[in-house]
Design a protein around this motif. Sequence first.
Motif, short mmCIF file in Angstrom:
data_model
loop_
_atom_site.label_atom_id
_atom_site.label_comp_id
_atom_site.label_asym_id
_atom_site.label_seq_id
_atom_site.Cartn_x
_atom_site.Cartn_y
_atom_site.Cartn_z
N SER A 3 11.33 1.47 3.53
CA SER A 3 10.56 0.84 3.07
C SER A 3 10.16 -0.56 1.56
O SER A 3 9.62 -0.27 1.47
CB SER A 3 8.95 2.08 3.23
OG SER A 3 9.16 3.21 1.87
N LYS A 62 10.09 -1.54 8.82
CA LYS A 62 8.97 -1.10 8.90
C LYS A 62 9.33 -0.20 9.79
O LYS A 62 8.57 1.46 9.98
CB LYS A 62 7.37 -1.81 8.81
CG LYS A 62 7.17 -2.19 7.32
CD LYS A 62 5.76 -3.29 8.09
CE LYS A 62 5.59 -4.04 6.65
NZ LYS A 62 4.44 -4.81 6.90
N ARG A 108 9.09 4.86 8.79
CA ARG A 108 8.11 4.68 9.54
C ARG A 108 8.96 6.29 11.00
O ARG A 108 8.63 7.25 10.99
CB ARG A 108 7.20 4.28 11.44
CG ARG A 108 6.31 4.67 11.68
CD ARG A 108 5.43 4.33 12.25
NE ARG A 108 4.55 3.10 12.00
CZ ARG A 108 4.87 1.96 11.64
NH1 ARG A 108 5.32 1.28 13.10
NH2 ARG A 108 3.74 0.93 11.55
#
Length: 83
Positions: free
Chosen positions: A59, A68, A72
């Motif tokens: 991130s 991303k 996640r």
Amino acid sequence: MLYSRAAVDDDGTAMYELGRRLLGGNGFDQDVAEGISCLTKAAEAGSEDAMYLLALEYSSEVNIPPDKEAARKWLELASESGH
């Protein structure tokens, strides 16, 4: 080096520590690619700390290009594991 030997034996904690140290150059020459590889192996072995650190790495723009989806994924897995 003890971490290196333990990491070869697929010890998740040792893989996490080795990966963390390789990323930061703490006690080792900095090797980002090898650090991420060690952290990934540790995370896949169930290390919640490695999952969380991978989420942070993916991130940010500090050591590797941001991703991303990977961030996640690792953050969700860390959370589900209780981190």
